[in-house]
Design an enzyme around this catalytic site. Structure first.
Site, PDB file in Angstrom:
ATOM      1  N   PHE A 129      -2.197  -8.375  -7.227  1.00 40.43           N
ATOM      2  CA  PHE A 129      -3.047  -7.263  -6.803  1.00 40.43           C
ATOM      3  C   PHE A 129      -3.084  -6.198  -7.910  1.00 40.43           C
ATOM      4  CE2 PHE A 129      -4.010  -3.490  -4.208  1.00 40.43           C
ATOM      5  CZ  PHE A 129      -5.031  -3.988  -3.400  1.00 40.43           C
ATOM      6  N   ASP A 206       6.487  -7.266  -3.547  1.00 44.22           N
ATOM      7  CA  ASP A 206       5.462  -6.592  -2.762  1.00 44.22           C
ATOM      8  C   ASP A 206       5.184  -7.462  -1.533  1.00 44.22           C
ATOM      9  OD1 ASP A 206       3.151  -5.537  -1.632  1.00 44.22           O
ATOM     10  OD2 ASP A 206       2.480  -4.735  -3.553  1.00 44.22           O
ATOM     11  N   TYR A 231      -0.625  -1.010   6.996  1.00 40.03           N
ATOM     12  CA  TYR A 231      -1.954  -0.964   7.642  1.00 40.03           C
ATOM     13  C   TYR A 231      -2.636  -2.321   7.701  1.00 40.03           C
ATOM     14  CZ  TYR A 231      -3.166  -0.210   2.688  1.00 40.03           C
ATOM     15  OH  TYR A 231      -3.256  -0.297   1.323  1.00 40.03           O
ATOM     16  N   LYS A 232      -1.976  -3.365   7.184  1.00 38.58           N
ATOM     17  CA  LYS A 232      -2.564  -4.706   7.260  1.00 38.58           C
ATOM     18  C   LYS A 232      -2.077  -5.377   8.554  1.00 38.58           C
ATOM     19  CE  LYS A 232      -3.323  -4.699   2.342  1.00 38.58           C
ATOM     20  NZ  LYS A 232      -2.717  -4.792   1.008  1.00 38.58           N
ATOM     21  N   ARG A 381     -12.614 -14.456   2.035  1.00 39.33           N
ATOM     22  CA  ARG A 381     -11.252 -14.412   2.561  1.00 39.33           C
ATOM     23  C   ARG A 381     -11.315 -14.205   4.068  1.00 39.33           C
ATOM     24  NH1 ARG A 381      -7.057  -9.834   0.516  1.00 39.33           N
ATOM     25  NH2 ARG A 381      -8.551  -8.578   1.677  1.00 39.33           N
TER      26      ARG A 381
HETATM   27  C1  LIG Z   1      -2.800  -3.778   0.106  1.00 39.57           C
HETATM   28  C2  LIG Z   1      -1.939  -3.886  -1.088  1.00 39.57           C
HETATM   29  C3  LIG Z   1      -1.560  -2.741  -1.792  1.00 39.57           C
HETATM   30  C4  LIG Z   1      -2.062  -1.395  -1.363  1.00 39.57           C
HETATM   31  O1  LIG Z   1      -1.563  -0.344  -2.095  1.00 39.57           O
HETATM   32  P1  LIG Z   1      -1.964   1.135  -1.666  1.00 39.57           P
HETATM   33  O2  LIG Z   1      -1.117   2.000  -2.466  1.00 39.57           O
HETATM   34  O3  LIG Z   1      -1.784   1.243  -0.181  1.00 39.57           O
HETATM   35  O4  LIG Z   1      -3.429   1.294  -1.972  1.00 39.57           O
HETATM   36  C5  LIG Z   1      -0.731  -2.906  -2.893  1.00 39.57           C
HETATM   37  N1  LIG Z   1      -0.305  -4.125  -3.282  1.00 39.57           N
HETATM   38  C6  LIG Z   1      -0.667  -5.248  -2.613  1.00 39.57           C
HETATM   39  C7  LIG Z   1      -0.158  -6.584  -3.060  1.00 39.57           C
HETATM   40  C8  LIG Z   1      -1.509  -5.155  -1.510  1.00 39.57           C
HETATM   41  O5  LIG Z   1      -1.878  -6.244  -0.854  1.00 39.57           O
END
Ligand SMILES: *Cc1c(COP(=O)(O)O)cnc(C)c1O
Length: 421
Positions: A129, A206, A231-232, A381
């Protein structure tokens, strides 16, 4: 064609589903809209609006500043709940605070500052990501370190032997996602941790696409550091604060770089100089966003009731149904699976490749009334979050997708990227 995979089979799976009743614990504003994007923003738990209303009117409106003695513990209290129900960590190892990006920065910096000076390399997955890669690029640049981006398969994820080959005594830190945001590829955390430990490197995980979808065993896998968002699959609402995990034994020898007053020993003594609090509190920064934090409680109530193992079992079956229908119905229209085929190597979302994935995802949302999302390059997705997605939703979504593909309904959709996909 439908005869081979009749809808009643999906209905039967729903009838057997031990978690089916939990769908009613969420707000389903439109029963005809099929929501397969819980991996991006989880649904609203039905108890959340009243819970927040009470907090605003009573906790804030009436109690005012007198609520703070309770509120100040919430990051730790919610961290312990998360540890117990989703992350397999011990009490006092998880805290909810800040965003995933900021927590990545804090823990990656802490690990790099604690690493011996001759360890000059940081390993990342080249396909991870963006925020994860960017944070590490910035930290490495400021310290004159080298970031090595390991090539990984867009559909199948990072191969363990490739990681092993890159691990040596020059590696300070390895940053990886347990579940790939694009393909859903699931890494073996225990194996990665062991390989890194063998050369003295630290792994920062992560868990954003894993937490609340797959059982994570931070203690059992020997994890030192982890972050993730709520939030996921954790359904705490848009921009809800993230979590961080630091193994108990590592807490007092690490220092994170943002020296805020919430990380200070005896915070309210208002001392002249920064002196990090013992234990997990030193990883905090400033005043927590109480209204956003509060939404995690009703969401965790549902997860606790379901049990993460049952969530995983259902998620696996939903994914298997999705893949089976995609193989049978969509292959003739140029789709192919862009996730690991083995469900044990996949999180809870499934990705399909098609050269027109962007326009297809738009037609699917507008005409098909199925919300998934588009990810570069050429990927659709689909995330059937187990707490509220029915098997029949997956069946109907794939049926609508097949219809859009057969009619080439996506040809009428614009092909330009938009601000948010
Ligand atoms: C959703 C997600 C994020 C989100 O980071 P924010 O700081 O909340 O924007 C970071 N890393 C991964 C792998 C994600 O899936």
């Amino acid at each position: 064609m439908t005869d081979d995979h009749p809808r009643y089979v999906a209905k039967e799976l729903d009838a057997d589903d031990q978690l089916a009743h939990l769908r009613d614990r969420f707000v389903i504003a439109d029963d005809d809209l099929i929501y397969l994007d819980g991996n991006s923003l989880g649904r609203l738990p039905a108890a959340t609006p009243a819970h927040l209303d009470r907090l605003v009117r009573h906790g804030w409106g009436e109690q005012l500043v007198r609520s703070w003695p309770t509120w100040i513990e919430w990051g730790r209290r919610l961290g312990d709940r998360l540890a117990r129900h989703a992350l397999g960590a011990r009490p006092g190892e998880v805290v909810v605070s800040d965003s995933t990006s900021v927590n990545l920065y804090k823990l990656a910096a802490a690990a790099l500052d604690a690493a011996p000076a001759d360890r000059r390399t940081v390993l990342v997955d080249a396909e991870d990501f963006p925020t994860d890669r960017y944070v590490v690029q910035g930290l490495a640049a400021a310290r004159g370190l080298t970031v090595r981006a390991l090539p990984s398969d867009l559909d199948d994820g990072l191969r363990l032997d490739r990681l092993r080959n890159a691990l040596d005594h020059r590696v300070a830190l390895v940053l990886l996602s347990t579940v790939s945001y694009r393909s859903g590829a699931l890494l073996d955390m225990g194996a990665v941790n062991a390989a890194a430990r063998a050369v003295g490197a630290v792994v920062l995980w992560d868990l954003s696409h894993a937490a609340g979808a797959v059982p994570v065993d931070l203690t059992g896998t020997g994890t030192d550091l982890a972050v993730g968002c709520t939030y996921k699959y954790l359904n705490a609402g848009p921009g809800a604060p993230a979590f961080l995990y630091v193994r108990r034994e590592a807490q007092d020898r690490l220092r994170q770089p943002i020296q805020g007053w919430f990380g200070q020993r005896d915070q309210f003594l208002m001392s002249a100089a920064y002196d990090p609090a013992p234990g997990l509190d030193r990883f905090l920064v400033g005043t927590p966003p109480i209204l956003s934090l509060a939404a995690l409680d009703p969401a965790l109530d549902i997860l606790a009731e379901a049990g993460i193992d049952r969530v995983r079992r259902k998620g696996t079956r939903l994914g298997e149904l999705l893949v089976e229908l995609a193989d049978a119905w969509l292959t003739p229209y140029g789709f192919r699976l862009a996730s690991p085929r083995d469900p044990r190597r996949r999180g809870s979302h499934v990705t399909l490749h098609h050269p027109e994935a962007l326009r297809i995802s738009r037609a699917l949302a507008t005409e098909g009334r199925v919300v998934g999302d588009y990810r570069t390059p050429d990927r659709l997705r689909l995330g059937p979050a187990p707490l509220y997605t029915r098997f029949v939703d997956v069946w109907d979504a794939m049926d609508r997708l097949r219809d859009i593909a057969a009619r080439r309904a996506w040809e009428r959709m614009p092909g330009e990227p938009s601000r948010v996909t």
